[in-house]
Scaffold this active site. Structure first.
Site, mmCIF file in Angstrom:
data_model
loop_
_atom_site.group_PDB
_atom_site.id
_atom_site.type_symbol
_atom_site.label_atom_id
_atom_site.label_comp_id
_atom_site.label_asym_id
_atom_site.label_seq_id
_atom_site.Cartn_x
_atom_site.Cartn_y
_atom_site.Cartn_z
ATOM 1 N N HIS A 9 0.817 -1.212 0.000
ATOM 2 C CA HIS A 9 0.000 0.000 0.000
ATOM 3 C C HIS A 9 0.851 1.263 0.000
ATOM 4 O O HIS A 9 0.355 2.349 0.307
ATOM 5 C CB HIS A 9 -0.968 0.008 1.189
ATOM 6 C CG HIS A 9 -1.747 -1.267 1.319
ATOM 7 N ND1 HIS A 9 -1.349 -2.303 2.146
ATOM 8 C CD2 HIS A 9 -2.880 -1.684 0.696
ATOM 9 C CE1 HIS A 9 -2.207 -3.310 2.035
ATOM 10 N NE2 HIS A 9 -3.137 -2.969 1.165
HETATM 11 FE FE1 FES Z 1 -0.011 -1.897 3.718
HETATM 12 FE FE2 FES Z 1 2.610 -2.284 4.047
HETATM 13 S S1 FES Z 1 1.607 -0.496 3.370
HETATM 14 S S2 FES Z 1 0.993 -3.690 4.355
#
Ligand code: FES
Length: 197
Positions: free
Chosen positions: A162
């Site tokens: 993410h």
């Molecule tokens: Fe979501 Fe690492 S940014 S698991």
């Protein structure tokens, strides 16, 4: 003793290889590294009553030979089922981490059980005398992916799941990860031997 190898933090292994892997993503399993540290005659009867898995967990401590790890190189070992990043930082990486004002950090907690202080200064993210060595649990604090080393906007780690960025001290600088990468209990038995757990 741990069986481990290391990969260069820069250079040849930067991109995905022909097998879709990157050198730095390899996990080097510390096979045979689980050691019964500090177990005496008092501890054994209690441990003995536990099931084997629990007993193994309770005793899990690994020794890692870091003698071949040069500045700018990293290795990943497994400890209690989790990847642990071990990086011998370059002088520039340490300086970059030290130059960060605490107010710039998303998480100002050191998250290092090896120091008394709680502020996430770079000094508090390592152990005294071995500030070059960064030892962290390599699990993103967002949803648990394994971040990629020497990537991201801060030259530390980048989580592709993410988009979280960590700096050269393993502190989260761009979320959604809410916390700095946690640091496990560790010591150096000698110059070349890291003991995790
Ligand atoms: Fe979501 Fe690492 S940014 S698991």
């Amino acid at each position: 003793m741990a069986t481990s190898e290391h990969d260069a933090g820069h250079g040849g292994g930067d991109g995905p290889g022909e097998h879709g892997e990157t050198r730095r993503d390899f996990l080097y399993i510390a096979t045979g590294a689980v050691a019964a540290v500090g177990v005496g005659s008092v501890a054994w009867p209690f441990i003995d009553q536990m099931n084997p898995d629990a007993a193994s967990l309770a005793l899990a401590s690994i020794e890692v030979d870091v003698s071949d790890l040069n500045a700018g190189e990293s290795m990943t070992v497994m400890w209690r089922g989790k990847p642990v990043f071990v990086r011998r930082r370059t002088e520039q990486e340490v300086v970059a981490a030290r130059d960060v004002d605490l107010s710039e950090l998303l998480d100002q907690e050191a998250r290092n059980p090896n120091v008394d202080a709680t502020e996430a200064t770079d000094a508090n993210r390592a152990v005294q005398g071995r500030e070059d060595m960064l030892v962290m649990i390599g699990v993103c604090t967002h949803l648990g992916c394994i971040p990629l080393g020497q990537q991201g906007d801060y030259g530390g780690w980048f989580c592709p799941c993410h988009g979280s960025h960590y700096d050269t001290s393993g502190r989260v600088r761009i979320g959604p990860a809410p916390e700095n990468l946690p640091i496990p209990p560790y010591t150096f038995a000698d110059e070349a031997t890291l003991v995790v757990g």
